[in-house]
Design a protein around this motif. Structure first.
Motif, PDB file in Angstrom:
ATOM      1  N   HIS A  43       0.826  -1.206   0.000  1.00 24.14           N
ATOM      2  CA  HIS A  43       0.000   0.000   0.000  1.00 24.14           C
ATOM      3  C   HIS A  43       0.862   1.259   0.000  1.00 24.14           C
ATOM      4  O   HIS A  43       0.554   2.231  -0.684  1.00 24.14           O
ATOM      5  N   LYS A  44       1.939   1.234   0.766  1.00 24.86           N
ATOM      6  CA  LYS A  44       2.850   2.383   0.793  1.00 24.86           C
ATOM      7  C   LYS A  44       3.442   2.621  -0.593  1.00 24.86           C
ATOM      8  O   LYS A  44       3.561   3.767  -1.037  1.00 24.86           O
ATOM      9  N   GLU A  45       3.795   1.547  -1.283  1.00 25.29           N
ATOM     10  CA  GLU A  45       4.362   1.681  -2.627  1.00 25.29           C
ATOM     11  C   GLU A  45       3.358   2.326  -3.583  1.00 25.29           C
ATOM     12  O   GLU A  45       3.715   3.212  -4.363  1.00 25.29           O
ATOM     13  N   ILE A  46       2.101   1.914  -3.513  1.00 26.70           N
ATOM     14  CA  ILE A  46       1.066   2.502  -4.373  1.00 26.70           C
ATOM     15  C   ILE A  46       0.914   3.989  -4.082  1.00 26.70           C
ATOM     16  O   ILE A  46       0.853   4.815  -5.004  1.00 26.70           O
ATOM     17  N   ILE A  47       0.869   4.352  -2.804  1.00 25.82           N
ATOM     18  CA  ILE A  47       0.732   5.761  -2.441  1.00 25.82           C
ATOM     19  C   ILE A  47       1.948   6.559  -2.895  1.00 25.82           C
ATOM     20  O   ILE A  47       1.817   7.673  -3.412  1.00 25.82           O
ATOM     21  N   ILE A  49       3.897   5.946  -5.453  1.00 27.61           N
ATOM     22  CA  ILE A  49       3.826   6.105  -6.916  1.00 27.61           C
ATOM     23  C   ILE A  49       2.830   7.203  -7.279  1.00 27.61           C
ATOM     24  O   ILE A  49       3.105   8.061  -8.114  1.00 27.61           O
ATOM     25  N   ARG A  50       1.672   7.177  -6.640  1.00 24.36           N
ATOM     26  CA  ARG A  50       0.643   8.187  -6.934  1.00 24.36           C
ATOM     27  C   ARG A  50       1.084   9.579  -6.504  1.00 24.36           C
ATOM     28  O   ARG A  50       0.837  10.561  -7.204  1.00 24.36           O
ATOM     29  N   LEU A  51       1.759   9.667  -5.359  1.00 32.92           N
ATOM     30  CA  LEU A  51       2.250  10.960  -4.896  1.00 32.92           C
ATOM     31  C   LEU A  51       3.328  11.499  -5.839  1.00 32.92           C
ATOM     32  O   LEU A  51       3.334  12.691  -6.178  1.00 32.92           O
ATOM     33  N   LYS A  52       4.215  10.634  -6.307  1.00 37.38           N
ATOM     34  CA  LYS A  52       5.253  11.043  -7.265  1.00 37.38           C
ATOM     35  C   LYS A  52       4.608  11.552  -8.551  1.00 37.38           C
ATOM     36  O   LYS A  52       4.996  12.600  -9.080  1.00 37.38           O
ATOM     37  N   HIS A  53       3.591  10.828  -9.035  1.00 35.03           N
ATOM     38  CA  HIS A  53       2.903  11.260 -10.260  1.00 35.03           C
ATOM     39  C   HIS A  53       2.243  12.623 -10.050  1.00 35.03           C
ATOM     40  O   HIS A  53       2.324  13.504 -10.915  1.00 35.03           O
ATOM     41  N   HIS A  54       1.624  12.821  -8.885  1.00 33.95           N
ATOM     42  CA  HIS A  54       0.979  14.101  -8.596  1.00 33.95           C
ATOM     43  C   HIS A  54       2.001  15.237  -8.539  1.00 33.95           C
ATOM     44  O   HIS A  54       1.753  16.334  -9.053  1.00 33.95           O
ATOM     45  N   ARG A  55       3.151  14.994  -7.915  1.00 39.03           N
ATOM     46  CA  ARG A  55       4.171  16.044  -7.816  1.00 39.03           C
ATOM     47  C   ARG A  55       4.728  16.412  -9.184  1.00 39.03           C
ATOM     48  O   ARG A  55       5.047  17.572  -9.437  1.00 39.03           O
TER      49      ARG A  55
END
Length: 77
Positions: A43-47, A49-55
């Motif tokens: 779950h941490k890995e998914i978050i 990845i999504r946070l990196k994409h958002h940034r």
């Protein structure tokens, strides 16, 4: 009101005569309390990845009002 000692004694007596179903319930409670709180590594890995994409793409996404309007139109909500 029972003190913690009274409660411990009542539980000990109860467990001595408890059937397997009750013992499994107590075991599940114990296991739940000993687990580490927080996210699983997946779950941490998914978050992450999504946070990196958002940034990297802060404007890539939809406004919540647009999403609600789309759902209302598509599903009649």
């Amino acid at each position: 009101m029972d003190t913690s000692i009274d409660l411990r004694n009542r539980i000990k007596k109860y467990i001595e005569h408890a059937d397997e179903r009750i013992l499994k319930i107590f075991n599940a409670i114990i296991e739940t309390e000993t687990e580490e709180p927080g996210l699983t590594p997946s779950h941490k890995e998914i978050i992450d990845i999504r946070l990196k994409h958002h940034r990297e793409n802060p404007t890539d996404g939809k406004d919540w009002d647009d999403i609600k309007a789309s759902l209302k139109q598509q599903y009649g909500l």
